[in-house]
Design a protein around this motif. Structure first.
Motif, PDB file in Angstrom:
ATOM      1  N   GLU A 188       0.742  -1.437   0.218  1.00 32.48           N
ATOM      2  CA  GLU A 188       0.108  -0.409  -0.262  1.00 32.48           C
ATOM      3  C   GLU A 188       0.924   1.652  -0.470  1.00 32.48           C
ATOM      4  OE1 GLU A 188      -3.137   0.011  -0.404  1.00 32.48           O
ATOM      5  OE2 GLU A 188      -2.680  -2.913  -0.536  1.00 32.48           O
ATOM      6  N   ILE A 189       1.354   0.891   0.864  1.00 31.94           N
ATOM      7  CA  ILE A 189       2.985   1.520   0.932  1.00 31.94           C
ATOM      8  C   ILE A 189       3.203   2.073  -0.538  1.00 31.94           C
ATOM      9  CG2 ILE A 189       5.501   3.050   0.782  1.00 31.94           C
ATOM     10  CD1 ILE A 189       3.917   3.957   3.442  1.00 31.94           C
ATOM     11  N   ASN A 190       3.912   1.497  -1.751  1.00 33.25           N
ATOM     12  CA  ASN A 190       4.243   1.623  -3.285  1.00 33.25           C
ATOM     13  C   ASN A 190       2.903   2.237  -3.945  1.00 33.25           C
ATOM     14  OD1 ASN A 190       6.125   1.209  -5.276  1.00 33.25           O
ATOM     15  ND2 ASN A 190       3.812  -0.606  -6.223  1.00 33.25           N
ATOM     16  N   ASP A 191       1.886   2.049  -3.236  1.00 32.34           N
ATOM     17  CA  ASP A 191       0.277   2.360  -4.249  1.00 32.34           C
ATOM     18  C   ASP A 191       0.410   3.830  -3.994  1.00 32.34           C
ATOM     19  OD1 ASP A 191      -0.167  -0.028  -5.539  1.00 32.34           O
ATOM     20  OD2 ASP A 191      -1.373  -0.432  -4.028  1.00 32.34           O
ATOM     21  N   VAL A 192       0.363   4.149  -2.951  1.00 29.58           N
ATOM     22  CA  VAL A 192       0.368   5.337  -1.977  1.00 29.58           C
ATOM     23  C   VAL A 192       1.492   6.697  -2.838  1.00 29.58           C
ATOM     24  CG1 VAL A 192       0.003   7.267  -0.511  1.00 29.58           C
ATOM     25  CG2 VAL A 192      -1.111   4.746  -0.030  1.00 29.58           C
ATOM     26  N   ALA A 193       2.409   5.604  -2.986  1.00 29.01           N
ATOM     27  CA  ALA A 193       3.669   6.557  -3.581  1.00 29.01           C
ATOM     28  C   ALA A 193       4.055   6.769  -4.316  1.00 29.01           C
ATOM     29  CB  ALA A 193       5.051   6.001  -2.565  1.00 29.01           C
ATOM     30  N   GLN A 194       3.698   5.821  -5.346  1.00 28.88           N
ATOM     31  CA  GLN A 194       3.623   5.912  -6.937  1.00 28.88           C
ATOM     32  C   GLN A 194       2.218   6.905  -7.748  1.00 28.88           C
ATOM     33  OE1 GLN A 194       3.611   2.506  -8.812  1.00 28.88           O
ATOM     34  NE2 GLN A 194       5.218   1.535  -7.742  1.00 28.88           N
ATOM     35  N   PHE A 195       1.404   6.939  -6.680  1.00 24.86           N
ATOM     36  CA  PHE A 195       0.738   8.175  -6.399  1.00 24.86           C
ATOM     37  C   PHE A 195       0.981   9.560  -6.426  1.00 24.86           C
ATOM     38  CE2 PHE A 195      -2.990  10.623  -4.852  1.00 24.86           C
ATOM     39  CZ  PHE A 195      -4.082  10.834  -6.088  1.00 24.86           C
ATOM     40  N   LEU A 196       1.541   9.420  -5.736  1.00 24.57           N
ATOM     41  CA  LEU A 196       1.740  11.420  -4.866  1.00 24.57           C
ATOM     42  C   LEU A 196       2.863  11.446  -5.796  1.00 24.57           C
ATOM     43  CD1 LEU A 196       1.616  10.826  -1.112  1.00 24.57           C
ATOM     44  CD2 LEU A 196      -0.316  11.618  -2.367  1.00 24.57           C
ATOM     45  N   TRP A 197       4.181  10.436  -5.995  1.00 25.18           N
ATOM     46  CA  TRP A 197       5.161  11.103  -7.054  1.00 25.18           C
ATOM     47  C   TRP A 197       4.765  11.600  -8.149  1.00 25.18           C
ATOM     48  CZ3 TRP A 197       9.578  12.717  -4.789  1.00 25.18           C
ATOM     49  CH2 TRP A 197      10.417  12.478  -3.890  1.00 25.18           C
ATOM     50  N   GLY A 198       3.807  10.849  -8.809  1.00 25.57           N
ATOM     51  CA  GLY A 198       3.074  10.773 -10.205  1.00 25.57           C
ATOM     52  C   GLY A 198       2.318  11.866  -9.728  1.00 25.57           C
ATOM     53  N   ARG A 199       1.522  12.492  -9.377  1.00 26.71           N
ATOM     54  CA  ARG A 199       1.183  13.378  -9.178  1.00 26.71           C
ATOM     55  C   ARG A 199       1.624  15.325  -9.017  1.00 26.71           C
ATOM     56  NH1 ARG A 199      -4.399  14.181  -7.599  1.00 26.71           N
ATOM     57  NH2 ARG A 199      -6.144  12.875  -8.723  1.00 26.71           N
ATOM     58  N   THR A 200       2.348  15.198  -8.350  1.00 23.64           N
ATOM     59  CA  THR A 200       3.797  16.680  -8.047  1.00 23.64           C
ATOM     60  C   THR A 200       5.018  16.507  -9.144  1.00 23.64           C
ATOM     61  OG1 THR A 200       5.021  14.217  -6.640  1.00 23.64           O
ATOM     62  CG2 THR A 200       3.463  15.995  -5.618  1.00 23.64           C
ATOM     63  N   LEU A 201       5.351  15.261  -9.589  1.00 22.18           N
ATOM     64  CA  LEU A 201       6.456  15.354 -10.455  1.00 22.18           C
ATOM     65  C   LEU A 201       6.464  14.536 -11.342  1.00 22.18           C
ATOM     66  CD1 LEU A 201       9.755  14.031  -8.080  1.00 22.18           C
ATOM     67  CD2 LEU A 201       8.494  16.763  -8.711  1.00 22.18           C
ATOM     68  N   THR A 215       3.120   7.585 -14.507  1.00 20.96           N
ATOM     69  CA  THR A 215       4.695   7.731 -14.782  1.00 20.96           C
ATOM     70  C   THR A 215       5.506   7.387 -14.520  1.00 20.96           C
ATOM     71  OG1 THR A 215       4.753   9.637 -13.067  1.00 20.96           O
ATOM     72  CG2 THR A 215       3.278  10.258 -14.641  1.00 20.96           C
ATOM     73  N   TRP A 216       6.760   7.948 -15.384  1.00 17.20           N
ATOM     74  CA  TRP A 216       8.027   6.743 -15.093  1.00 17.20           C
ATOM     75  C   TRP A 216       8.385   7.034 -13.284  1.00 17.20           C
ATOM     76  CZ3 TRP A 216      10.245   2.827 -16.223  1.00 17.20           C
ATOM     77  CH2 TRP A 216      10.216   2.522 -17.555  1.00 17.20           C
ATOM     78  N   GLU A 217       8.160   8.954 -13.894  1.00 15.81           N
ATOM     79  CA  GLU A 217       8.481   9.382 -12.367  1.00 15.81           C
ATOM     80  C   GLU A 217       7.540   9.386 -10.659  1.00 15.81           C
ATOM     81  OE1 GLU A 217       9.254  12.638 -15.642  1.00 15.81           O
ATOM     82  OE2 GLU A 217       7.253  10.882 -14.961  1.00 15.81           O
ATOM     83  N   GLY A 218       6.219   8.941 -11.498  1.00 13.99           N
ATOM     84  CA  GLY A 218       5.536   8.407  -9.846  1.00 13.99           C
ATOM     85  C   GLY A 218       6.124   6.620 -10.027  1.00 13.99           C
ATOM     86  N   LEU A 219       6.256   5.984 -10.801  1.00 11.90           N
ATOM     87  CA  LEU A 219       7.122   4.806 -10.797  1.00 11.90           C
ATOM     88  C   LEU A 219       8.625   4.659 -10.172  1.00 11.90           C
ATOM     89  CD1 LEU A 219       7.505   1.699 -11.038  1.00 11.90           C
ATOM     90  CD2 LEU A 219       7.880   2.081 -13.395  1.00 11.90           C
ATOM     91  N   LEU A 220       9.556   5.793 -10.513  1.00 14.11           N
ATOM     92  CA  LEU A 220      10.396   5.631  -9.264  1.00 14.11           C
ATOM     93  C   LEU A 220      10.933   6.083  -8.526  1.00 14.11           C
ATOM     94  CD1 LEU A 220      12.833   6.069 -12.704  1.00 14.11           C
ATOM     95  CD2 LEU A 220      12.790   4.466 -11.979  1.00 14.11           C
ATOM     96  N   GLY A 221       9.549   7.236  -8.159  1.00 12.02           N
ATOM     97  CA  GLY A 221       9.955   7.791  -6.745  1.00 12.02           C
ATOM     98  C   GLY A 221       8.793   6.830  -5.844  1.00 12.02           C
ATOM     99  N   GLY A 222       8.114   6.188  -6.344  1.00 13.08           N
ATOM    100  CA  GLY A 222       7.374   4.572  -5.930  1.00 13.08           C
ATOM    101  C   GLY A 222       7.982   3.918  -5.044  1.00 13.08           C
ATOM    102  N   VAL A 223       8.894   3.279  -6.552  1.00 17.54           N
ATOM    103  CA  VAL A 223      10.361   1.929  -6.169  1.00 17.54           C
ATOM    104  C   VAL A 223      10.891   2.712  -4.924  1.00 17.54           C
ATOM    105  CG1 VAL A 223      11.725   0.383  -7.248  1.00 17.54           C
ATOM    106  CG2 VAL A 223       9.742   1.216  -7.988  1.00 17.54           C
ATOM    107  N   GLY A 224      11.796   3.853  -4.964  1.00 15.65           N
ATOM    108  CA  GLY A 224      12.137   3.802  -4.071  1.00 15.65           C
ATOM    109  C   GLY A 224      12.569   4.232  -2.647  1.00 15.65           C
ATOM    110  N   THR A 225      10.687   4.778  -2.320  1.00  7.87           N
ATOM    111  CA  THR A 225      10.560   4.881  -0.720  1.00  7.87           C
ATOM    112  C   THR A 225       9.878   3.558  -0.832  1.00  7.87           C
ATOM    113  OG1 THR A 225       9.083   7.175  -1.853  1.00  7.87           O
ATOM    114  CG2 THR A 225       8.100   5.943   0.047  1.00  7.87           C
TER     115      THR A 225
END
Length: 308
Positions: A188-201, A215-225
């Motif tokens: 769930e953290i992955n889902d939320v982080a990918q959503f938030l990173w995608g929305r912002t960047l 988005t790639w930004e959301g994917l990479l940010g979510g995976v890193g988080t």
């Protein structure tokens, strides 16, 4: 209090604070309020539903998780076209759900791991062909088996996590419930982080025809988080060492994304935006479980291979 109880208390507190702050800070007429408050309330309902799964004695957690698979399979079947003459095969498919969770509750790994991929794979098309209607047979059998594999077989690995013996991790005793909590939290953290990173960047769509907002930004940010959260929490709730936990977080981040977009492709194929309306603010139950259909079996087999 053990680590699991503390973690659950903190998650519950966070959901309450999020609901309170959203209610106080968002204007009554704001579109964001109408979108965010139902989401938070639904998260609260999901959290309350999961408490007995993680804390109650057997067999109650298996019953609840079996109910989740039942609802997910039913929702999947309503999305996909079905032939009237296959109704008896669908009945057998529904009967298979409690049996799959029974094998998990019994810790019968041999039957659990082959019941659907082997026995149901052979039995259901045999039952369907006896109806004597070849038109649409391939599509019907593939849809039924794929639905069982994703909504029942994959998700039932959460139940088998609860049946694993208690063990010792880097920071003390770990249980099946603590490992299930880790899986659910990271997914769930992955889902939320990918959503938030995608929305912002987010600027560059990964699969614009399947899921334009991914988005790639959301994917990479979510995976890193997710990887960072796994490295921190993995040794507390599982036998994973920090390095293995980091790798597990990367696996969950990438595979959670794949589970999400695979189910998005199914919904686009049948022409719907959400899989249902069971969860206000989220859509259907499959909209909330799509990532878990990939992360649950992979996480389970990683733990099982490394430590059991």
């Amino acid at each position: 209090m053990n680590a699991l109880s503390v973690a659950l208390a903190l998650v519950g507190l966070f959901i309450c604070l999020a609901w309170l702050l959203a209610g106080l800070l968002l204007p009554e007429s704001s579109p964001s309020r109408a979108e965010i408050l139902p989401r938070i309330r639904t998260w609260g309902g999901i959290f309350l539903f999961l408490l007995p799964v993680l804390l109650a004695p057997s067999p109650w957690p298996y019953v609840q998780l079996g109910l989740v698979s039942f609802l997910a399979f039913k929702e999947f079947i309503t999305l996909t076209p079905a032939r009237r003459q296959d109704r008896w095969a669908f009945l057998w498919a529904y009967i298979a759900i409690p049996l799959q969770y029974l094998w998990a509750g019994m810790s019968w790994y041999g039957m659990f791991i082959i019941f659907i991929p082997v026995y149901l794979f052979l039995f259901l098309p045999s039952r369907m062909v006896l109806a004597g209607h070849p038109k649409g047979f391939l599509r019907a059998t593939a849809t039924l088996h794929w639905g069982l594999m994703t909504t029942v077989y994959s998700l039932s690995h959460m139940a088998f996590l609860l049946s694993l013996p208690d063990g010792t991790g880097p920071h003390g005793m770990v249980t099946g419930a603590s490992m299930l909590f880790l899986l659910l939290f990271l997914t769930e953290i992955n889902d939320v982080a990918q959503f938030l990173w995608g929305r912002t960047l987010g600027r560059h769509a990964v699969l614009p025809l399947v899921s334009p907002r991914k988005t790639w930004e959301g994917l990479l940010g979510g995976v890193g988080t997710t990887a960072a959260a796994a490295a921190l929490l993995g040794p507390l709730f599982s036998p994973l060492t920090p390095l293995r936990a980091l790798g597990t977080g990367l696996l969950i981040g990438v595979c959670g994304f794949l589970g999400d977009v695979v189910m998005s492709a199914v919904k686009r194929d049948v022409g719907v935006k959400d899989s249902g309306t069971l969860l206000p603010g989220h859509g259907g139950i499959l909209d909330r479980l799509d990532s878990l259909t990939f992360t649950a079996p992979l996480f389970f087999h990683l733990i099982f291979y490394l430590y059991y």
